[in-house]
Design an enzyme around this catalytic site. Structure first.
Site, PDB file in Angstrom:
ATOM      1  N   CYS A   2       0.859  -1.172   0.000  1.00 54.40           N
ATOM      2  CA  CYS A   2       0.000   0.000   0.000  1.00 54.40           C
ATOM      3  C   CYS A   2       0.898   1.225   0.000  1.00 54.40           C
ATOM      4  CB  CYS A   2      -0.864   0.022   1.245  1.00 54.40           C
ATOM      5  SG  CYS A   2      -1.922  -1.424   1.399  1.00 54.40           S
ATOM      6  N   TYR A 256       9.562  -3.876  -9.396  1.00 53.62           N
ATOM      7  CA  TYR A 256       8.232  -3.522  -9.930  1.00 53.62           C
ATOM      8  C   TYR A 256       7.443  -2.515  -9.095  1.00 53.62           C
ATOM      9  CZ  TYR A 256       3.155  -4.126 -10.578  1.00 53.62           C
ATOM     10  OH  TYR A 256       1.809  -3.907 -10.728  1.00 53.62           O
TER      11      TYR A 256
HETATM   12  O1  PRP Z   1       2.914 -12.259 -14.836  1.00 52.29           O
HETATM   13  P1  PRP Z   1       1.849 -11.320 -14.349  1.00 52.29           P
HETATM   14  O2  PRP Z   1       1.027 -11.942 -13.273  1.00 52.29           O
HETATM   15  O3  PRP Z   1       1.045 -10.755 -15.458  1.00 52.29           O
HETATM   16  O4  PRP Z   1       2.559 -10.117 -13.593  1.00 52.29           O
HETATM   17  C1  PRP Z   1       3.642  -9.396 -14.105  1.00 52.29           C
HETATM   18  C2  PRP Z   1       3.187  -8.189 -14.878  1.00 52.29           C
HETATM   19  O5  PRP Z   1       2.368  -7.328 -14.031  1.00 52.29           O
HETATM   20  C3  PRP Z   1       2.991  -6.062 -13.900  1.00 52.29           C
HETATM   21  O6  PRP Z   1       2.446  -5.122 -14.811  1.00 52.29           O
HETATM   22  P2  PRP Z   1       1.248  -4.120 -14.426  1.00 52.29           P
HETATM   23  O7  PRP Z   1       0.278  -4.071 -15.530  1.00 52.29           O
HETATM   24  O8  PRP Z   1       0.700  -4.447 -13.073  1.00 52.29           O
HETATM   25  O9  PRP Z   1       1.930  -2.694 -14.214  1.00 52.29           O
HETATM   26  P3  PRP Z   1       2.855  -1.754 -15.118  1.00 52.29           P
HETATM   27  O10 PRP Z   1       1.960  -1.013 -16.071  1.00 52.29           O
HETATM   28  O11 PRP Z   1       3.493  -0.845 -14.098  1.00 52.29           O
HETATM   29  O12 PRP Z   1       3.866  -2.559 -15.835  1.00 52.29           O
HETATM   30  C4  PRP Z   1       4.441  -6.293 -14.244  1.00 52.29           C
HETATM   31  O13 PRP Z   1       5.037  -5.105 -14.725  1.00 52.29           O
HETATM   32  C5  PRP Z   1       4.362  -7.343 -15.320  1.00 52.29           C
HETATM   33  O14 PRP Z   1       4.048  -6.741 -16.560  1.00 52.29           O
HETATM   34  N1  GLN Z   2      -0.448  -3.978   0.641  1.00 48.81           N
HETATM   35  C1  GLN Z   2      -0.451  -3.587   1.882  1.00 48.81           C
HETATM   36  O1  GLN Z   2       0.468  -2.948   2.384  1.00 48.81           O
HETATM   37  C2  GLN Z   2      -1.652  -4.025   2.681  1.00 48.81           C
HETATM   38  C3  GLN Z   2      -1.768  -3.519   4.102  1.00 48.81           C
HETATM   39  C4  GLN Z   2      -2.689  -4.392   4.935  1.00 48.81           C
HETATM   40  N2  GLN Z   2      -2.110  -5.697   5.143  1.00 48.81           N
HETATM   41  C5  GLN Z   2      -4.041  -4.488   4.256  1.00 48.81           C
HETATM   42  O2  GLN Z   2      -4.372  -5.518   3.716  1.00 48.81           O
HETATM   43  O3  GLN Z   2      -4.763  -3.515   4.252  1.00 48.81           O
HETATM   44 MG    MG Z   3       3.856  -4.569 -16.436  1.00 48.01          MG
END
Ligand code: PRP
Ligand code: GLN
Ligand code: MG
Length: 506
Positions: A2, A256
């Site tokens: 978060c 990421y």
């Molecule tokens: O294998 P997966 O389960 O698909 O997860 C990995 C993907 O998810 C994230 O992208 P996301 O769309 O969340 O964010 P971004 O636009 O910042 O790349 C990350 O950058 C990869 O692209």
């Molecule tokens: N991604 C987080 O940091 C989550 C905080 C907390 N464990 C919640 O579920 O609200």
């Molecule tokens: Mg991505």
């Protein structure tokens, strides 16, 4: 992961917290909340949705005061209901509000202790409510006149009781703002100052980008086990409150989670991602010196920094072959697999000319469930690519995360129990390249040599808090896997503080 923010200023903080939350939005898209403090009263607005949808003008008008905290949520415990959005509040002792990033690994045990020995009731299934109550209980031992030292003593006892990853920011009614970071510093938190004619203002946030937009100067990260107390005059006091602090920050923040323009634990995330690209480029060159890659194409957004650097290192053309719909958020942090799958196609579209007849190397920062890469490879083929190679700037993600990233079930991770080649086959790539874990660590260290060790649990299954075993992971999987969550949807009314004359729910 978060996002949290705290602001103690010489003027109203509502807009400053709102602005900070909007730049921390990439850390949580499910819910947002803000609690301010004015003349002895807490004022709250929290709900499901993005920052821009949760706070309307009437809420902002209600959120008065020069002290406040905010939160964007990506649930890792309990449900995604509004009742578990943050900040949380307890009335005793003093009146305390708290926002938390991370995940406690012993929250069930703490919950029982809170009830049976501390005589406190937890009304949600959120671990953050547990953390707040442990802090409140420990603070309650200090008496009516609270000094910085008393707060640090309470945090010291919180560290002894709580396990897991936690970075938290809190308001103590009438005393000021407090933040603390777990003894391994798993989740990030920084603080900065802004000088005004009326005195010093302090912001605490998950990432330094929040300070940048508010015009705050980054002072530094909180160290592992460290706490900061900012008194009502804006003066801050810090102390390391853990018995054996050891920095083991989550390496996935650098891969990421964090924004590239953030500086975490003294390392520019952008710089680390460039190094990741360079190192993976080296690996490709050593494994396949006479490669036939025509073009390197990133999967927007996060992989772009690594992909550009990798292309230059390989001496291959870099092209933006996928366009991203800027109105769709991050897919990985969406709550369910159906929504994640659908969003990839809504989010990314191929520019055919960049693929037609070419051998393309697609680059992503990581492969987690495989949702993105499977669809993207098919899109590249549909666009006419001759060969589709795939590179992940992170090593294979094989183990669940228990410290604040919602990857609770090993079976959902595409690389769990599979070799790199098997993953390549499964996602339909002609060849796959993964980063080596040691190279990832040295990518971080090249940017900040002082980062000795990390929490790399999603890559190596080594859980730095030492309390995670197969039984724990089995319980986690049974309660939080995608299929378990599908069955747990429910109606959760918000049992919380009431606010002035205004309704809470709109
Ligand atoms: O294998 P997966 O389960 O698909 O997860 C990995 C993907 O998810 C994230 O992208 P996301 O769309 O969340 O964010 P971004 O636009 O910042 O790349 C990350 O950058 C990869 O692209
Ligand atoms: N991604 C987080 O940091 C989550 C905080 C907390 N464990 C919640 O579920 O609200
Ligand atoms: Mg991505």
């Amino acid at each position: 992961m978060c996002g949290i923010v705290g602001l103690l200023a010489k003027q109203a903080v509502n807009q400053g917290i709102y602005d900070a939350l909007t730049v921390l939005q990439h850390r949580g898209q499910d819910a947002a909340g803000m609690m301010t403090w004015s003349e002895g009263r807490f004022l709250l607005r929290k709900s499901n949705g993005l920052v821009r949808d949760v706070f309307h003008t009437r809420h902002m008008a209600r959120l008065k005061g020069n002290l406040g905290i905010g939160h964007v949520r990506y649930p890792t415990a309990g449900s995604s209901s509004e009742a578990e959005s943050q900040p949380f509040y307890v009335n005793s002792p003093y009146g305390i509000a708290l926002a938390h990033n991370g995940n406690l690994t012993n929250s069930e045990q703490l919950k029982q202790e809170l009830f049976s020995t501390d005589l406190r009731h937890i009304n949600t299934s959120s671990d953050s409510e547990v953390l707040l109550n442990v802090f409140a209980h420990e603070l309650g031992k200090q008496g009516l006149h609270l000094e910085a030292e008393d707060i640090f003593d309470a945090v010291r006892r919180v560290h002894r009781r709580c396990k897991g990853g936690y970075a938290a920011v809190a308001i103590i009614n009438g005393f000021g703002m407090v933040a603390f970071r777990d003894p391994h510093g798993i989740r990030p938190v920084v603080f900065g100052t802004r000088q005004t004619d009326s005195g010093q203002e302090v912001m605490i946030a998950s990432e330094s980008v929040a300070l940048d937009v508010g015009g705050f100067e980054l002072e530094r990260d909180l160290g592992p086990g460290e706490a900061i107390f900012v008194d009502m005059q804006g003066q801050f006091h810090t102390q390391v409150c853990a018995d054996r602090p050891q920095l083991r920050s989550c390496i996935f923040e650098h891969v990421y989670l964090a924004r590239p323009d953030s500086i975490l634990d003294g390392a520019y995330v952008y710089g680390t991602r460039m190094q990741m690209g360079r190192k993976l480029g080296d690996r490709i060159l050593s494994e396949w010196p006479d490669h036939d890659i025509d073009v390197v194409i990133p999967i927007p957004d996060t992989s772009r920094t690594s992909a550009l650097e990798m292309a230059q290192h390989l001496g291959v053309t870099y092209r933006e072959g996928f366009m991203k719909n800027r109105y769709i958020g991050r897919t990985f942090i969406m709550p369910g697999q159906t929504q994640r799958k659908k969003s990839v196609r809504q989010k990314l579209n191929a520019i055919d000319v960049e693929f037609k007849g070419k051998n393309v190397l697609l680059v992503d920062d990581s492969i987690v469930r495989g949702t993105t890469c499977k669809q993207i490879i098919q899109m590249a083929r549909d666009a006419g690519a001759r060969k589709v190679y795939f590179a992940s700037a992170a090593p294979p993600v094989r183990y669940p995360n228990v410290y604040g990233i919602d990857m609770p079930a090993a079976v959902e991770l595409i690389a769990h129990g599979r070799t790199e080649e098997e993953v390549g086959e499964l996602i339909g790539a002609d060849r796959i390249f993964y980063q080596d874990l040691e190279d990832l660590k040295s990518a971080c260290r090249e940017v900040n040599p002082e980062m000795e060790a990390f929490d790399c649990s999603v890559f190596d299954g080594d859980y730095v808090t030492g309390d995670i075993d197969e039984a724990y992971l089995a319980v986690l999987e049974a309660s939080r896997s995608d299929s378990a969550k599908d069955h747990s949807a429910g109606d959760h009314a918000l049992v919380d503080m009431h606010n002035q004359d205004d309704d809470l729910d709109d």
